[in-house]
Enzyme design. Structure first.
Site, short mmCIF file in Angstrom:
data_model
loop_
_atom_site.label_atom_id
_atom_site.label_comp_id
_atom_site.label_asym_id
_atom_site.label_seq_id
_atom_site.Cartn_x
_atom_site.Cartn_y
_atom_site.Cartn_z
N GLU A 1 0.69 -1.26 0.05
CA GLU A 1 -0.02 -0.05 0.01
C GLU A 1 0.64 1.28 0.11
O GLU A 1 0.60 2.09 -0.70
CB GLU A 1 -0.99 0.03 1.32
CG GLU A 1 -1.91 -1.01 1.39
CD GLU A 1 -2.99 -1.14 0.25
OE1 GLU A 1 -3.23 -0.20 -0.18
OE2 GLU A 1 -3.62 -2.25 0.10
N THR A 2 1.87 1.39 0.71
CA THR A 2 2.46 2.47 1.01
C THR A 2 4.38 2.34 0.72
O THR A 2 5.18 3.00 1.30
CB THR A 2 2.52 3.14 2.43
OG1 THR A 2 2.79 2.18 3.28
CG2 THR A 2 1.01 3.69 2.50
#
Length: 567
Positions: free
Chosen positions: A149-150
């Site tokens: 996600e990040t």
């Protein structure tokens, strides 16, 4: 970078039977309203949430006061028990090893605080399960998803951008805000300002942006509002007005832990997949859904990343690589019945759960079934449903709000007030309104719902809206249960109009150019886009209309009870 919406669209049958009796009375303070006793309301809610899993879900979402969370720091004797376990199985050295590329807003202390907010994460077990092992596996699962996600996603041999030669699973938490967005920008305001229950419960604030922030990239006002309620004692407006806190405080990690612990029934909470509190239903087993990391992918983003067609897709392939790398490094055992992938699974949103009896739901909606002994035929109760509503079975007081239609989400619902006790003098002396004409063209009816029109009772054969029972026909959406429907009178054939003199012909009124017919080979549906009720897309030359909020559910899948209606 993808932003996961926490509000799912799911369909299915309720698990618990209605077990309480409501006896509404006319409201002496409102000539158009009714009153019901709080004891009856509470009994109706309890009858439908008697399964022990509801208590387990609610327990997992219990939180510590923020004053306790703010006092948490590394190595303190006063730290909560679950924080001490976290420090024991995942030290600062472990944190530093996995966050060498991380944004400075993510810190080990904030990670401890995020865990400390939720005692169930890394919590105790009294039935012999290994709490330390479950805690460690939960953390590593979370980091595998953080890395997707990040994460940095930089190849280990790219020495220019990755001079330390870090594995991609060591590159979590690089982004604290969605790429291309910064504070002060409005964004992800889809649905803001509409006159609907979402805006009544979670009203957007002008000038604020609800783009992705934090380890889980929390997005959209309804997610900020729901998360804010959990973090700030029911106050949705705190983060709707200050969404930047999800990036710049310990909430950047707490938002991910909240997601980890929140069931989106019938999707289980990720924790309960890992610790095996969740037991998959037969329909889920038939769809290939069981224990293992693959099911956590399905929970997060199954509509886009799971299924045979996504076997080689970048996002799930990355998640699996990161999980396997982390699991190997931290010696996380993989049980014989656990599967790391989800390409062999149907997405949760594609399951046909109509009629399933072993599925639990967590949202309340008005019960639209017909009750002949109650005013207007209304039930005055709410029931558990498998789609997102304004009211959660895991939030104390939400059932009463559902019964009273607190957020105006039930169109056509009677005006209801809950009182502690109905005295003999509180009935108001009124009479029950007639049950005739209870059908409402604007209301959604589900299989088995009954209405009365002109003295005839009809029952819905399947989901429908705006279909008049009197004119639906033998093969239509309604069947007659009792009474005799009127015999339709044929319309007389009008006399033909005389043919006008062709000369002179007046100039015709200009007709707008028709909308172009889409190329049958093209598709206007986007798996990454959020669609709201009424939105239309074209897939393979066929037009579909969304019945309600949806993301990642292919309109052409043919799911009878899915979120799309073929036009």
């Amino acid at each position: 970078m993808k932003q996961t919406a926490l509000i799912p669209v799911l369909l299915g049958a309720t698990f618990a039977a209605q077990g309480a009796t409501m006896t509404p009375q006319p409201d002496p303070e409102n000539p158009n309203g009714f009153i019901v006793e709080r004891a009856e309301v509470n009994a109706a809610a309890a009858a439908q949430t008697s399964n022990p899993m509801y208590a387990t879900w609610s327990k997992a979402l219990e939180t510590q006061p923020n004053a306790i969370v703010d006092a948490i720091d590394e190595g303190l004797a006063s730290n909560p028990i679950n924080v001490k376990r976290l420090e024991r199985v995942f030290s600062r050295q472990d944190w530093d090893f996995l966050t060498q590329m991380a944004a400075p807003e993510y810190t080990y202390t904030r990670f401890l605080q995020a865990i400390g907010k939720f005692p169930a994460f890394c919590g105790d077990y009294t039935d012999g399960r290994d709490a330390d092992a479950i805690c460690k596996k939960s953390i590593i699962t979370a980091f595998a998803h953080f890395s997707q996600e990040t994460g940095g996603h930089i190849a280990v041999d790219n020495t220019w951008d990755n001079p330390l030669g870090l594995e991609e699973w060591q590159q979590a938490l690089v982004h604290v805000r969605e790429m291309g967005w910064s504070e002060g920008q409005e964004g992800y305001t889809t649905g803001c300002g509409q006159n609907d229950w979402q805006n009544k419960r979670w009203p957007c604030v002008a000038g604020e942006g609800y783009f992705g922030r934090g380890a889980k990239q929390l997005s959209y006002h309804f997610n900020y509002g729901a998360f804010s309620e959990v973090m700030f004692d029911g106050n949705a407006n705190k983060l709707l007005g200050e969404p930047g806190l999800v990036a710049d405080s310990w909430l950047n990690l707490a938002s991910a832990i909240w997601f980890f612990l929140t069931p989106q029934a019938p999707k289980p909470a990720m924790l309960h997949v890992i610790d095996r509190t969740w037991v998959p239903s037969q329909r889920e087993k038939d769809a290939g859904i069981g224990y293992g990391f693959g099911t956590t992918i399905n929970i997060i983003n199954g509509g886009i990343e799971c299924g045979e067609q996504n076997k080689d897709k970048g996002q799930p392939v990355n998640r699996i690589r990161y999980w396997e790398g982390l699991a190997k490094h931290y010696d996380i055992p993989i049980e014989a019945d656990e599967v790391n992938t989800c390409w062999q699974q149907l997405p949760f949103g594609s399951l046909n759960l109509q009629g399933a009896t072993d599925v639990l739901y967590t949202n309340w909606d008005g019960n639209w079934k017909y009750f002949a002994d109650r005013p207007g035929g209304y039930s005055f109760e709410c029931e558990l449903v498998g789609f997102q509503t304004a009211y959660s079975a895991l939030v104390e007081g939400d059932y009463e709000k559902c019964v009273t239609n607190f957020y105006g989400s039930h169109a056509g619902w009677p005006e209801v007030r809950v009182v502690d006790k109905i005295d003999d003098g509180d009935t108001g002396g009124g009479t029950n309104p007639p049950a005739e004409n209870a059908w409402d063209a604007a209301k959604v009816y589900n299989t088995g719902d009954q209405v009365v029109v002109n003295g005839v009772t009809y029952e819905a054969k399947y989901w429908n809206q705006g279909v008049n029972p009197e004119t639906s026909g033998e093969y239509g959406a309604w069947k007659v249960v009792s009474g005799t429907p009127p015999t339709p009178t044929p319309e007389p054939t009008p006399d033909p109009e005389p043919t006008p003199d062709p000369e002179p012909t007046p100039d015709p009124t200009p007709t707008p150019d028709p909308e172009p017919t889409p190329d049958p080979g093209n598709s206007t549906w986007d798996a990454n886009k959020v669609y709201l009720a009424g939105d239309q897309v074209v897939v393979g030359g066929v037009t579909y209309k969304a019945k309600y909020w949806t993301q990642g559910d292919n309109p052409a899948s043919g799911a009878q009870w899915g979120p799309w209606q073929q036009l």
